[in-house]
Design a protein around this motif. Structure first.
Motif, PDB file in Angstrom:
ATOM      1  N   THR A 258     -10.082   5.062   4.514  1.00 48.38           N
ATOM      2  CA  THR A 258     -10.116   4.005   3.508  1.00 48.38           C
ATOM      3  C   THR A 258     -11.559   3.652   3.186  1.00 48.38           C
ATOM      4  O   THR A 258     -12.386   3.474   4.072  1.00 48.38           O
ATOM      5  N   ARG A 259     -11.848   3.552   1.906  1.00 45.52           N
ATOM      6  CA  ARG A 259     -13.187   3.160   1.472  1.00 45.52           C
ATOM      7  C   ARG A 259     -13.131   1.773   0.840  1.00 45.52           C
ATOM      8  O   ARG A 259     -12.110   1.379   0.259  1.00 45.52           O
ATOM      9  N   ARG A 260     -14.200   1.061   0.967  1.00 47.10           N
ATOM     10  CA  ARG A 260     -14.281  -0.282   0.376  1.00 47.10           C
ATOM     11  C   ARG A 260     -13.983  -0.192  -1.120  1.00 47.10           C
ATOM     12  O   ARG A 260     -14.562   0.616  -1.841  1.00 47.10           O
ATOM     13  N   GLY A 261     -13.074  -1.034  -1.596  1.00 51.62           N
ATOM     14  CA  GLY A 261     -12.659  -1.025  -2.993  1.00 51.62           C
ATOM     15  C   GLY A 261     -11.329  -0.338  -3.227  1.00 51.62           C
ATOM     16  O   GLY A 261     -10.705  -0.531  -4.280  1.00 51.62           O
ATOM     17  N   ASP A 262     -10.844   0.454  -2.280  1.00 55.37           N
ATOM     18  CA  ASP A 262      -9.592   1.186  -2.460  1.00 55.37           C
ATOM     19  C   ASP A 262      -8.407   0.238  -2.659  1.00 55.37           C
ATOM     20  O   ASP A 262      -8.446  -0.936  -2.276  1.00 55.37           O
ATOM     21  N   ILE A 263      -7.346   0.783  -3.236  1.00 55.51           N
ATOM     22  CA  ILE A 263      -6.099   0.048  -3.458  1.00 55.51           C
ATOM     23  C   ILE A 263      -5.191   0.234  -2.242  1.00 55.51           C
ATOM     24  O   ILE A 263      -5.051   1.352  -1.731  1.00 55.51           O
ATOM     25  N   VAL A 264      -4.580  -0.863  -1.774  1.00 54.54           N
ATOM     26  CA  VAL A 264      -3.659  -0.804  -0.636  1.00 54.54           C
ATOM     27  C   VAL A 264      -2.322  -1.416  -1.055  1.00 54.54           C
ATOM     28  O   VAL A 264      -2.264  -2.596  -1.425  1.00 54.54           O
ATOM     29  N   VAL A 265      -1.283  -0.608  -1.007  1.00 53.28           N
ATOM     30  CA  VAL A 265       0.074  -1.055  -1.342  1.00 53.28           C
ATOM     31  C   VAL A 265       0.774  -1.488  -0.055  1.00 53.28           C
ATOM     32  O   VAL A 265       0.823  -0.723   0.914  1.00 53.28           O
ATOM     33  N   MET A 266       1.310  -2.697  -0.037  1.00 45.15           N
ATOM     34  CA  MET A 266       1.887  -3.277   1.173  1.00 45.15           C
ATOM     35  C   MET A 266       3.410  -3.242   1.130  1.00 45.15           C
ATOM     36  O   MET A 266       4.031  -3.776   0.210  1.00 45.15           O
ATOM     37  N   TYR A 267       3.995  -2.613   2.152  1.00 39.62           N
ATOM     38  CA  TYR A 267       5.450  -2.539   2.283  1.00 39.62           C
ATOM     39  C   TYR A 267       5.889  -3.364   3.486  1.00 39.62           C
ATOM     40  O   TYR A 267       5.358  -3.196   4.591  1.00 39.62           O
ATOM     41  N   CYS A 268       6.845  -4.257   3.302  1.00 36.64           N
ATOM     42  CA  CYS A 268       7.391  -5.052   4.394  1.00 36.64           C
ATOM     43  C   CYS A 268       8.567  -4.312   5.016  1.00 36.64           C
ATOM     44  O   CYS A 268       9.530  -3.952   4.315  1.00 36.64           O
ATOM     45  N   LEU A 269       8.486  -4.103   6.320  1.00 35.33           N
ATOM     46  CA  LEU A 269       9.556  -3.414   7.039  1.00 35.33           C
ATOM     47  C   LEU A 269      10.779  -4.317   7.163  1.00 35.33           C
ATOM     48  O   LEU A 269      10.774  -5.475   6.741  1.00 35.33           O
ATOM     49  N   ALA A 270      11.848  -3.779   7.778  1.00 32.49           N
ATOM     50  CA  ALA A 270      13.091  -4.538   7.961  1.00 32.49           C
ATOM     51  C   ALA A 270      12.791  -5.852   8.701  1.00 32.49           C
ATOM     52  O   ALA A 270      11.905  -5.884   9.562  1.00 32.49           O
ATOM     53  N   PRO A 271      13.447  -6.935   8.352  1.00 36.54           N
ATOM     54  CA  PRO A 271      14.638  -6.968   7.501  1.00 36.54           C
ATOM     55  C   PRO A 271      14.364  -7.032   5.995  1.00 36.54           C
ATOM     56  O   PRO A 271      15.303  -7.023   5.204  1.00 36.54           O
ATOM     57  N   ARG A 272      13.112  -7.093   5.596  1.00 36.56           N
ATOM     58  CA  ARG A 272      12.825  -7.204   4.165  1.00 36.56           C
ATOM     59  C   ARG A 272      13.021  -5.865   3.449  1.00 36.56           C
ATOM     60  O   ARG A 272      13.686  -5.788   2.433  1.00 36.56           O
ATOM     61  N   SER A 273      12.342  -4.845   3.922  1.00 38.36           N
ATOM     62  CA  SER A 273      12.485  -3.484   3.385  1.00 38.36           C
ATOM     63  C   SER A 273      12.168  -3.406   1.891  1.00 38.36           C
ATOM     64  O   SER A 273      12.954  -2.890   1.092  1.00 38.36           O
ATOM     65  N   TYR A 274      11.005  -3.924   1.521  1.00 37.72           N
ATOM     66  CA  TYR A 274      10.586  -3.797   0.119  1.00 37.72           C
ATOM     67  C   TYR A 274       9.063  -3.816   0.001  1.00 37.72           C
ATOM     68  O   TYR A 274       8.365  -4.304   0.883  1.00 37.72           O
ATOM     69  N   ILE A 275       8.580  -3.257  -1.130  1.00 41.32           N
ATOM     70  CA  ILE A 275       7.154  -3.327  -1.446  1.00 41.32           C
ATOM     71  C   ILE A 275       6.855  -4.757  -1.872  1.00 41.32           C
ATOM     72  O   ILE A 275       7.506  -5.301  -2.760  1.00 41.32           O
ATOM     73  N   HIS A 276       5.852  -5.345  -1.235  1.00 38.88           N
ATOM     74  CA  HIS A 276       5.622  -6.781  -1.354  1.00 38.88           C
ATOM     75  C   HIS A 276       4.442  -7.142  -2.252  1.00 38.88           C
ATOM     76  O   HIS A 276       4.516  -8.064  -3.062  1.00 38.88           O
ATOM     77  N   SER A 277       3.321  -6.409  -2.113  1.00 37.02           N
ATOM     78  CA  SER A 277       2.091  -6.826  -2.787  1.00 37.02           C
ATOM     79  C   SER A 277       1.099  -5.673  -2.861  1.00 37.02           C
ATOM     80  O   SER A 277       1.286  -4.632  -2.224  1.00 37.02           O
ATOM     81  N   ILE A 278       0.034  -5.902  -3.611  1.00 31.88           N
ATOM     82  CA  ILE A 278      -1.032  -4.912  -3.759  1.00 31.88           C
ATOM     83  C   ILE A 278      -2.360  -5.603  -3.462  1.00 31.88           C
ATOM     84  O   ILE A 278      -2.645  -6.689  -3.972  1.00 31.88           O
ATOM     85  N   TRP A 279      -3.170  -4.936  -2.612  1.00 34.15           N
ATOM     86  CA  TRP A 279      -4.422  -5.510  -2.125  1.00 34.15           C
ATOM     87  C   TRP A 279      -5.572  -4.561  -2.407  1.00 34.15           C
ATOM     88  O   TRP A 279      -5.384  -3.439  -2.863  1.00 34.15           O
ATOM     89  N   ARG A 280      -6.778  -5.040  -2.123  1.00 29.52           N
ATOM     90  CA  ARG A 280      -7.978  -4.207  -2.176  1.00 29.52           C
ATOM     91  C   ARG A 280      -8.616  -4.169  -0.788  1.00 29.52           C
ATOM     92  O   ARG A 280      -8.609  -5.167  -0.070  1.00 29.52           O
ATOM     93  N   ALA A 281      -9.178  -3.034  -0.437  1.00 23.51           N
ATOM     94  CA  ALA A 281      -9.911  -2.909   0.821  1.00 23.51           C
ATOM     95  C   ALA A 281     -11.297  -3.514   0.644  1.00 23.51           C
ATOM     96  O   ALA A 281     -12.039  -3.115  -0.260  1.00 23.51           O
ATOM     97  N   ASP A 282     -11.645  -4.461   1.509  1.00 24.93           N
ATOM     98  CA  ASP A 282     -12.954  -5.124   1.432  1.00 24.93           C
ATOM     99  C   ASP A 282     -13.939  -4.536   2.439  1.00 24.93           C
ATOM    100  O   ASP A 282     -15.063  -5.005   2.559  1.00 24.93           O
TER     101      ASP A 282
END
Length: 520
Positions: A258-282
């Motif tokens: 991972t490089r600073r500035g990259d996009i990070v897609v966040m997935y919540c595991l069970a019991p949620r089991s869905y893509i939750h948010s999008i972040w940046r690597a600082d």
């Protein structure tokens, strides 16, 4: 280390308080351990209830080792004895017996918290073991930032402590051996500076952070060039992700590349089991030898999106064909996504009514950069030197492969040294730049940084740079000649450097007219 500043700190109220907290001669070592973590909580990110838990785990460790007759041990500071100890020790669960007024060891299988051969658990709980050993033997030092070894490295840079190379291996036992080498390097510094154990710890964990570069680091994130898929599980993770305003910065497991500035897609595991948010690597992905997940990054700028469930991914024409989705998103701790994957994700977000205009987009270079970069020399000839001409330099302003004396029988050979002056082989210079083919992994990055750092300190440089086929990174020395590896003053991709605003900033930092002022 700046002794004058240290003496001022040591005699200040803050310094006296920190030294007292790290005093190893206490009656209750478990309260002492909790106090050490409480003092440094600004950096390690451990919640208060977890600090209490670490005190409890330390108690379980001591009780088990005492029953197994592994502690106390007058010889544990010797390497062979330490190696035998790390193979033999275990941690069991103990219960307090009110009737007998003593601790009773659990005998069920689930009462074994850490077995002798569970080296991953042992290395991941080294902050507890090292804290216990600190009170046991004056050779050992506490490692208080289990998920921020990069800050420990930074603090050691600030003090001038040269650390051993971190092993990059799947053999978790090697990290425990590395801890011994780490203590040895720290002990040597402590003896050179004539510090007590408490003074050394206060120096490392409280004094060193005060010495950070007073020049503002680069705050604008570079354009993202990679996309990573990572996961979250458990109430604590969900609490932090659901409240990005309350937790604007998170330390998270991710890919080491991972490089600073990259996009990070966040997935919540069970019991949620869905893509939750999008972040940046600082921050760049950092290797942490004393963490359960060895690779971590710092996340910022989280944006929640309409939840996209695993069921929706499996029924989508594009995502249903991805091997990762077919495997039910198992092992999500930094899986790379392609540009096509991200475009498909943005499509799903838009379909569900989400606003994608505020989401980060992949970097697309505004300038054509050479594609035939195959060796380090290509980075120098096709990327760096053309930029230097643009910044006003001529061929006579720099010297390549300048030989410098670096000790008895040793020599240093920096790649690019600007305006060198002084006695032959002992010159000073205001700027030097090291070029590498690739710094995509953290081991490559740290190797390049350490090499440039050693040259810069040898030549008393005010500025230093490292670059590879992807980007240029610049650092400025503080008043003590220290370069902060975590906070460059400039970092961007080659394809962005000729944008008007970016180039103007670069010209102001290392343009010929800016650097030549340091030669007077």
């Amino acid at each position: 280390m700046n002794r004058q500043l240290w003496e001022l700190y040591k005699n200040s109220e803050r310094g006296k308080r920190a030294i007292e907290v790290f005093n190893p001669d206490v009656e209750d070592i478990f309260a002492g351990i909790e106090n050490c973590f409480e003092l440094t909580k600004e950096f390690h990110g451990i919640e208060k209830e977890d600090i209490w838990y670490m005190g409890a785990m330390a108690l379980m460790l001591v009780l088990t080792c005492e029953e197994d007759r592994l502690l106390p041990d007058d010889q544990i500071h010797q390497r062979d004895c330490f190696e035998k100890f790390i193979d033999a020790y275990r941690v069991a669960h103990w219960n307090w017996d009110d009737k007998e007024q003593n601790w009773i060891r659990g005998i069920k299988s689930e009462d074994t918290l850490i077995a002798p051969n569970e080296y991953r658990k042992k290395s991941a709980s080294l902050h507890i073991l090292s804290s216990v050993l600190y009170y046991e033997c004056d050779f050992f030092k506490p490692i208080l930032y289990p998920s921020r070894f990069d800050i420990i490295q930074q603090n050691c840079d600030l003090l001038g402590i040269e650390l051993p190379t971190v092993p990059h291996t799947t053999n978790r036992r090697a990290y425990l051996s590395f801890y011994y080498d780490l203590c040895k390097a720290m002990k040597e510094f402590q003896q050179e500076q004539k510090l007590s154990d408490a003074e050394f710890c206060a120096c490392l964990y409280d004094f060193a952070p005060m010495l950070k570069n007073d020049m503002l680091p680069e705050t604008v994130l570079p354009k993202p060039i990679n996309i990573w898929f990572t996961g979250a599980g458990g109430k604590g993770d969900f609490e932090r992700l659901d409240n990005p305003e309350r937790y604007p910065s998170l330390i998270w497991a991710c890919n080491e590349r991972t490089r600073r500035g990259d996009i990070v897609v966040m997935y919540c595991l069970a019991p949620r089991s869905y893509i939750h948010s999008i972040w940046r690597a600082d921050s760049n992905g950092t290797f942490h030898p004393f963490d359960y997940y060895n690779s971590r990054t710092t996340l910022t700028g989280g944006i929640k999106i309409p939840p996209i469930s695993i069921r929706e991914l499996k029924t989508d024409a594009y995502f249903s064909q991805l091997p990762l989705v077919k495997k039910n998103l198992q092992g999500l701790k930094g899986v790379e996504l392609s540009a096509s994957d991200y475009a498909a994700l943005l499509r799903l977000i838009q379909t569900k009514g989400g606003d994608i205009t505020n989401l980060p987009q992949l970097y697309s270079p505004t300038q054509i950069i050479p594609q035939d970069i195959a060796v380090e020399r290509d980075v120098e000839e096709k990327l760096l030197i053309p930029l230097l001409y643009e910044l006003g330099y001529t061929d006579t302003d720099w010297t390549r492969q300048l030989v410098q004396k670096a000790g008895r029988g040793q020599k240093a050979i920096p790649d690019f040294v600007f305006f060198p002056s002084g006695e032959l082989h002992l010159q000073n210079a205001p700027l030097l730049i090291e070029a590498k083919l690739s710094m995509s992994s953290q081991s490559e990055f740290h190797k390049a940084f350490n090499q440039a750092y050693s040259y810069a300190r040898l030549m008393r440089a005010s500025w230093m740079g490292i670059c590879d086929k992807d980007r240029l990174i610049l650092y400025q020395a503080d008043s003590n000649g220290v370069f902060d590896r975590l906070h460059p003053v400039f970092e961007d991709h080659w394809g962005m450097l000729k944008e008007v605003g970016v180039f103007a900033k670069l010209q102001k930092i290392i343009g010929r007219s800016a650097i030549i002022r340091y030669t007077n």
